[in-house]
Motif scaffolding. Structure first.
Motif, PDB file in Angstrom:
ATOM      1  N   LYS A  91       0.828  -1.215   0.000  1.00  0.00           N
ATOM      2  CA  LYS A  91       0.000   0.000   0.000  1.00  0.00           C
ATOM      3  C   LYS A  91       0.857   1.257   0.000  1.00  0.00           C
ATOM      4  O   LYS A  91       0.593   2.218  -0.710  1.00  0.00           O
ATOM      5  N   VAL A  92       1.900   1.248   0.829  1.00  0.00           N
ATOM      6  CA  VAL A  92       2.763   2.421   0.975  1.00  0.00           C
ATOM      7  C   VAL A  92       3.528   2.714  -0.311  1.00  0.00           C
ATOM      8  O   VAL A  92       3.731   3.868  -0.666  1.00  0.00           O
ATOM      9  N   ALA A  93       3.958   1.673  -1.014  1.00  0.00           N
ATOM     10  CA  ALA A  93       4.728   1.866  -2.246  1.00  0.00           C
ATOM     11  C   ALA A  93       3.947   2.688  -3.262  1.00  0.00           C
ATOM     12  O   ALA A  93       4.529   3.494  -3.989  1.00  0.00           O
ATOM     13  N   ALA A  94       2.646   2.508  -3.298  1.00  0.00           N
ATOM     14  CA  ALA A  94       1.811   3.230  -4.258  1.00  0.00           C
ATOM     15  C   ALA A  94       1.632   4.704  -3.894  1.00  0.00           C
ATOM     16  O   ALA A  94       1.262   5.510  -4.737  1.00  0.00           O
ATOM     17  N   SER A  95       1.905   5.052  -2.648  1.00  0.00           N
ATOM     18  CA  SER A  95       1.761   6.447  -2.223  1.00  0.00           C
ATOM     19  C   SER A  95       3.089   7.170  -2.382  1.00  0.00           C
ATOM     20  O   SER A  95       4.095   6.582  -2.765  1.00  0.00           O
ATOM     21  N   ASP A  96       3.094   8.441  -2.084  1.00  0.00           N
ATOM     22  CA  ASP A  96       4.322   9.226  -2.137  1.00  0.00           C
ATOM     23  C   ASP A  96       4.730   9.671  -0.740  1.00  0.00           C
ATOM     24  O   ASP A  96       5.555  10.563  -0.582  1.00  0.00           O
ATOM     25  N   SER A  97       4.145   9.048   0.274  1.00  0.00           N
ATOM     26  CA  SER A  97       4.404   9.423   1.663  1.00  0.00           C
ATOM     27  C   SER A  97       5.822   9.058   2.083  1.00  0.00           C
ATOM     28  O   SER A  97       6.370   8.051   1.637  1.00  0.00           O
ATOM     29  N   ASP A  98       6.375   9.878   2.969  1.00  0.00           N
ATOM     30  CA  ASP A  98       7.655   9.541   3.571  1.00  0.00           C
ATOM     31  C   ASP A  98       7.441   8.375   4.526  1.00  0.00           C
ATOM     32  O   ASP A  98       6.364   8.211   5.103  1.00  0.00           O
ATOM     33  N   VAL A  99       8.480   7.562   4.705  1.00  0.00           N
ATOM     34  CA  VAL A  99       8.360   6.329   5.475  1.00  0.00           C
ATOM     35  C   VAL A  99       9.527   6.218   6.447  1.00  0.00           C
ATOM     36  O   VAL A  99      10.671   6.507   6.085  1.00  0.00           O
ATOM     37  N   LEU A 100       9.229   5.780   7.660  1.00  0.00           N
ATOM     38  CA  LEU A 100      10.260   5.446   8.638  1.00  0.00           C
ATOM     39  C   LEU A 100      10.208   3.945   8.868  1.00  0.00           C
ATOM     40  O   LEU A 100       9.173   3.411   9.277  1.00  0.00           O
ATOM     41  N   VAL A 101      11.319   3.277   8.568  1.00  0.00           N
ATOM     42  CA  VAL A 101      11.428   1.835   8.743  1.00  0.00           C
ATOM     43  C   VAL A 101      12.278   1.586   9.985  1.00  0.00           C
ATOM     44  O   VAL A 101      13.421   2.042  10.052  1.00  0.00           O
ATOM     45  N   GLN A 102      11.702   0.898  10.952  1.00  0.00           N
ATOM     46  CA  GLN A 102      12.423   0.612  12.184  1.00  0.00           C
ATOM     47  C   GLN A 102      12.579  -0.888  12.345  1.00  0.00           C
ATOM     48  O   GLN A 102      11.696  -1.666  11.970  1.00  0.00           O
ATOM     49  N   GLY A 103      13.707  -1.285  12.885  1.00  0.00           N
ATOM     50  CA  GLY A 103      13.963  -2.692  13.138  1.00  0.00           C
ATOM     51  C   GLY A 103      15.404  -2.900  13.546  1.00  0.00           C
ATOM     52  O   GLY A 103      16.264  -2.052  13.302  1.00  0.00           O
ATOM     53  N   GLU A 104      15.633  -4.039  14.151  1.00  0.00           N
ATOM     54  CA  GLU A 104      16.981  -4.358  14.586  1.00  0.00           C
ATOM     55  C   GLU A 104      17.913  -4.489  13.384  1.00  0.00           C
ATOM     56  O   GLU A 104      17.459  -4.674  12.252  1.00  0.00           O
ATOM     57  N   THR A 105      19.199  -4.421  13.659  1.00  0.00           N
ATOM     58  CA  THR A 105      20.196  -4.639  12.624  1.00  0.00           C
ATOM     59  C   THR A 105      19.982  -6.021  12.012  1.00  0.00           C
ATOM     60  O   THR A 105      19.773  -6.994  12.727  1.00  0.00           O
ATOM     61  N   GLY A 106      19.986  -6.078  10.686  1.00  0.00           N
ATOM     62  CA  GLY A 106      19.835  -7.352   9.992  1.00  0.00           C
ATOM     63  C   GLY A 106      18.416  -7.725   9.636  1.00  0.00           C
ATOM     64  O   GLY A 106      18.175  -8.791   9.077  1.00  0.00           O
ATOM     65  N   THR A 107      17.456  -6.860   9.906  1.00  0.00           N
ATOM     66  CA  THR A 107      16.061  -7.187   9.582  1.00  0.00           C
ATOM     67  C   THR A 107      15.690  -6.855   8.143  1.00  0.00           C
ATOM     68  O   THR A 107      14.609  -7.200   7.692  1.00  0.00           O
ATOM     69  N   GLY A 108      16.565  -6.181   7.413  1.00  0.00           N
ATOM     70  CA  GLY A 108      16.299  -5.897   6.006  1.00  0.00           C
ATOM     71  C   GLY A 108      15.724  -4.525   5.733  1.00  0.00           C
ATOM     72  O   GLY A 108      14.987  -4.347   4.763  1.00  0.00           O
ATOM     73  N   LYS A 109      16.090  -3.545   6.533  1.00  0.00           N
ATOM     74  CA  LYS A 109      15.572  -2.194   6.331  1.00  0.00           C
ATOM     75  C   LYS A 109      15.979  -1.646   4.961  1.00  0.00           C
ATOM     76  O   LYS A 109      15.187  -1.005   4.287  1.00  0.00           O
ATOM     77  N   ASP A 110      17.210  -1.933   4.545  1.00  0.00           N
ATOM     78  CA  ASP A 110      17.672  -1.464   3.232  1.00  0.00           C
ATOM     79  C   ASP A 110      16.916  -2.145   2.099  1.00  0.00           C
ATOM     80  O   ASP A 110      16.551  -1.509   1.103  1.00  0.00           O
ATOM     81  N   LEU A 111      16.631  -3.436   2.246  1.00  0.00           N
ATOM     82  CA  LEU A 111      15.847  -4.148   1.225  1.00  0.00           C
ATOM     83  C   LEU A 111      14.422  -3.608   1.152  1.00  0.00           C
ATOM     84  O   LEU A 111      13.828  -3.516   0.080  1.00  0.00           O
ATOM     85  N   CYS A 112      13.892  -3.243   2.306  1.00  0.00           N
ATOM     86  CA  CYS A 112      12.553  -2.644   2.375  1.00  0.00           C
ATOM     87  C   CYS A 112      12.543  -1.330   1.593  1.00  0.00           C
ATOM     88  O   CYS A 112      11.632  -1.084   0.792  1.00  0.00           O
ATOM     89  N   ALA A 113      13.554  -0.495   1.792  1.00  0.00           N
ATOM     90  CA  ALA A 113      13.634   0.782   1.076  1.00  0.00           C
ATOM     91  C   ALA A 113      13.762   0.560  -0.426  1.00  0.00           C
ATOM     92  O   ALA A 113      13.112   1.250  -1.223  1.00  0.00           O
ATOM     93  N   GLN A 114      14.588  -0.398  -0.824  1.00  0.00           N
ATOM     94  CA  GLN A 114      14.750  -0.697  -2.251  1.00  0.00           C
ATOM     95  C   GLN A 114      13.434  -1.160  -2.860  1.00  0.00           C
ATOM     96  O   GLN A 114      13.076  -0.748  -3.970  1.00  0.00           O
ATOM     97  N   ALA A 115      12.700  -2.010  -2.138  1.00  0.00           N
ATOM     98  CA  ALA A 115      11.419  -2.508  -2.649  1.00  0.00           C
ATOM     99  C   ALA A 115      10.398  -1.379  -2.752  1.00  0.00           C
ATOM    100  O   ALA A 115       9.658  -1.298  -3.742  1.00  0.00           O
TER     101      ALA A 115
END
Length: 186
Positions: A9-33
């Motif tokens: 849902k978020v990808a279709a919007s233009d909203s800014d996003v804050l991704v939180q999670g421990e190291t190694g949870t894939g925050k960078d992959l989430c941003a790329q997706a």
């Protein structure tokens, strides 16, 4: 599955996003997706890792600088915001942003304008910001509440692998495929 549904849902919007999670949870992959599935996918994805840049250089790297702004500034240089114009800026480890730079980032997010270090004029930028952190910024001392709310228009919490053991077989298959081995190699 809840996170994937939210990301879709978020990808279709233009909203800014804050991704939180421990190291190694894939925050960078989430941003790329998010970038790849957004309307900005044809624009640049600029990654700016605040933990990898000396605190004294963050301002120049993020907002740019003009010739003569400081010793060694031999020419104008665009910052991450300008390089991401028309696309997405991924601010990794945003919790590392020094307190004295937080008002500048807040203005950039609110006005979508940046002024290079030593410059006189603001420049408009059309950029979506995805920020990530392993810290809880809501309770972090030294992080501005208004900046947190501006970054967290949409907030995504990535659970650690220990909370989702059902994903382990999929990860093993993926790693084996990356190594060029069939999943049956186990």
């Amino acid at each position: 599955r809840e996170v994937f549904a939210l990301l879709e849902k978020v990808a279709a919007s233009d909203s800014d996003v804050l991704v939180q999670g421990e190291t190694g949870t894939g925050k960078d992959l989430c941003a790329q997706a998010l970038h790849a599935q957004s309307s900005r996918a044809k624009g640049p994805l600029v990654v700016f890792d605040l933990a990898a840049v000396a605190p004294t250089l963050i301002e120049s790297e993020l907002f740019g600088h003009v010739k003569g702004a400081f010793t060694g500034a031999q020419g104008d240089r665009d910052g991450a915001f300008v390089r991401a114009d028309g696309g997405t800026l991924f601010l990794d480890e945003v919790g590392e942003l020094p307190p004295e730079l937080q008002p500048r980032l807040l203005r950039a997010l609110e006005q979508r304008q940046v002024k290079p270090l030593g410059g006189n004029d603001y420049r408009k930028v059309d950029v979506r910001v995805i920020a990530a952190t392993h810290r809880s910024l809501e309770v972090s001392s030294g992080f501005r509440r208004d900046l947190f709310h501006r970054l967290a228009v949409v907030q995504v919490e990535l659970p650690p692998l220990r909370e989702r053991p059902e994903d382990i077989p999929f990860l093993i298959d993926h790693v084996l495929q990356q190594l060029g081995r069939p999943a049956s190699a186990l």
